[in-house]
Design a protein around this motif. Structure first.
Motif, short mmCIF file in Angstrom:
data_model
loop_
_atom_site.label_atom_id
_atom_site.label_comp_id
_atom_site.label_asym_id
_atom_site.label_seq_id
_atom_site.Cartn_x
_atom_site.Cartn_y
_atom_site.Cartn_z
N GLN A 139 0.83 -1.20 0.00
CA GLN A 139 0.00 0.00 0.00
C GLN A 139 0.87 1.26 0.00
N MET A 140 1.96 1.19 0.74
CA MET A 140 2.89 2.32 0.78
C MET A 140 3.50 2.57 -0.60
N TYR A 141 3.91 1.47 -1.27
CA TYR A 141 4.48 1.61 -2.62
C TYR A 141 3.44 2.17 -3.59
N ALA A 142 2.20 1.71 -3.47
CA ALA A 142 1.14 2.19 -4.36
C ALA A 142 0.90 3.68 -4.16
N THR A 143 0.92 4.10 -2.90
CA THR A 143 0.72 5.53 -2.59
C THR A 143 1.87 6.37 -3.13
N LEU A 144 3.10 5.89 -2.92
CA LEU A 144 4.28 6.62 -3.41
C LEU A 144 4.27 6.71 -4.93
N SER A 145 3.87 5.62 -5.57
CA SER A 145 3.82 5.60 -7.03
C SER A 145 2.80 6.61 -7.55
N ALA A 146 1.63 6.64 -6.90
CA ALA A 146 0.58 7.57 -7.32
C ALA A 146 1.00 9.02 -7.10
N LEU A 147 1.64 9.28 -5.97
CA LEU A 147 2.10 10.64 -5.68
C LEU A 147 3.17 11.10 -6.67
N THR A 148 4.04 10.16 -7.05
CA THR A 148 5.11 10.49 -8.00
C THR A 148 4.51 10.86 -9.35
N ARG A 149 3.52 10.08 -9.80
CA ARG A 149 2.85 10.38 -11.08
C ARG A 149 2.16 11.75 -11.03
N LYS A 150 1.60 12.04 -9.88
CA LYS A 150 0.83 13.28 -9.74
C LYS A 150 1.71 14.52 -9.66
N THR A 151 2.84 14.38 -8.98
CA THR A 151 3.68 15.56 -8.73
C THR A 151 4.80 15.75 -9.74
N VAL A 152 5.27 14.65 -10.35
CA VAL A 152 6.38 14.75 -11.31
C VAL A 152 5.84 14.47 -12.71
N LYS A 153 5.51 15.53 -13.41
CA LYS A 153 4.90 15.40 -14.74
C LYS A 153 5.99 15.32 -15.81
N SER A 154 6.64 14.17 -15.89
CA SER A 154 7.68 13.98 -16.90
C SER A 154 7.86 12.49 -17.15
N LYS A 155 8.63 12.18 -18.21
CA LYS A 155 8.89 10.77 -18.52
C LYS A 155 9.67 10.10 -17.40
N SER A 156 10.63 10.83 -16.83
CA SER A 156 11.42 10.26 -15.73
C SER A 156 10.53 10.01 -14.51
N GLY A 157 9.58 10.91 -14.30
CA GLY A 157 8.65 10.73 -13.18
C GLY A 157 7.77 9.51 -13.39
N GLU A 158 7.32 9.32 -14.63
CA GLU A 158 6.51 8.15 -14.95
C GLU A 158 7.29 6.86 -14.76
N LYS A 159 8.57 6.91 -15.19
CA LYS A 159 9.43 5.72 -15.04
C LYS A 159 9.65 5.41 -13.55
N THR A 160 9.90 6.45 -12.78
CA THR A 160 10.12 6.26 -11.34
C THR A 160 8.87 5.68 -10.67
N ALA A 161 7.72 6.17 -11.09
CA ALA A 161 6.46 5.68 -10.53
C ALA A 161 6.27 4.19 -10.84
N LYS A 162 6.62 3.80 -12.07
CA LYS A 162 6.51 2.39 -12.45
C LYS A 162 7.49 1.52 -11.67
N ASP A 163 8.71 2.05 -11.49
CA ASP A 163 9.73 1.30 -10.73
C ASP A 163 9.28 1.07 -9.29
#
Length: 273
Positions: A139-163
């Protein structure tokens, strides 16, 4: 190894057990539900009276047999336990008594320290102790992934969210892997302790093979005998046809597989030679 005591009567046994288990007279009296003075008079020899009920209770407190307490045996280990003392359900006890489980195998496993450890791992699996931790982590990973997608609007942010999302683990995967490994180690240790002896089977197989060879080469030139795979298969099938479960269908499939195997090995030998 079972511990043994020197011969003695009830009074001596009781004194030895209290000393060995570091239990005071007052503590024992409280545990068996009798007056301290009653126990004191018996231990000091002022009276020889100790009720059967108190003897049974004392045996249970020290986890010894009443035979040991009475001086009949010098080995304290109990041989008989009530079902509720063992923590068994009525159904589990019934399965043991009716031999629905292999008690010899069960004894081996219960004597294994590694299997004993495994039972507590199984308890954690059944009550979701470890799985709950993984679920919270996921759940923590899911929350962090969602927050990363929401706050970092870039390809690197999307990649980090997936990782981050890929870090999630099946709640029960780690449990099952641990259980499987522990169980196999326990079984291997038990098997190692038992050992093995194939000498009888090997001697029996050798004797049968010699008989088969003699029968198949009867009347042939022993300098250059000729035996076909079909003959070997037929001879083997004759030797196993009376075994339990050896139906005609099973024998037919086994015979075909054996013939194919022999032909295959012969072709390999011919190519090598």
């Amino acid at each position: 190894m079972e511990k043994t005591f020197l011969p003695g009567d009830v009074r001596q046994r009781l004194t030895d057990l209290m000393k060995d288990r570091k239990v005071t007279q007052t503590e024992l009296a409280r545990k068996i539900g009798c007056g301290d003075s009653v126990l004191s008079r018996f231990i000091s020899g002022q009276t020889d009276k100790l009720s059967n009920e108190n003897i049974i209770r004392i045996a249970r407190v020290f986890n010894v047999s009443t035979d040991f307490l009475l001086g009949i045996t010098n080995v304290p280990d109990r041989k008989n336990y009530a079902i509720d003392e063992l923590g068994l359900s009525a159904e589990a006890a019934r399965n043991l008594f009716t031999e629905k489980v292999n008690t010899a195998v069960l004894n081996r496993l219960l004597e294994s320290p590694r299997f004993a450890e495994l039972t507590y791992t199984l308890e954690q699996y059944f009550n979701d102790t470890i799985a709950a931790g993984f679920a919270a982590q996921n759940q923590m990973y899911a929350t962090l992934s969602a927050l990363t997608r929401k706050t970092v609007k870039s390809k690197s942010g999307e990649k980090t969210a997936k990782d981050i999302s890929r870090l999630r683990t099946s709640p029960y995967q780690a449990d099952l892997a641990t259980i499987e490994n522990q169980f196999m180690l326990a079984v291997k240790e038990v098997k190692k302790e038992i050992g093995h002896d194939f000498s009888v089977q090997q001697a029996f197989t050798k004797e049968i093979a010699q008989q088969m060879f003699t029968e198949l080469t009867k009347g042939q030139d022993m300098e250059n005998p000729h035996i076909t795979p079909e003959q070997i298969t037929e001879s083997v099938l004759d030797s196993v046809s009376g075994m339990e479960g050896a139906s005609s269908d099973v024998l037919e499939k086994f015979g075909q597989a054996l013939t194919d195997l022999i032909y295959g090995k012969r072709q390999i030998f011919l190519r090598i030679s």
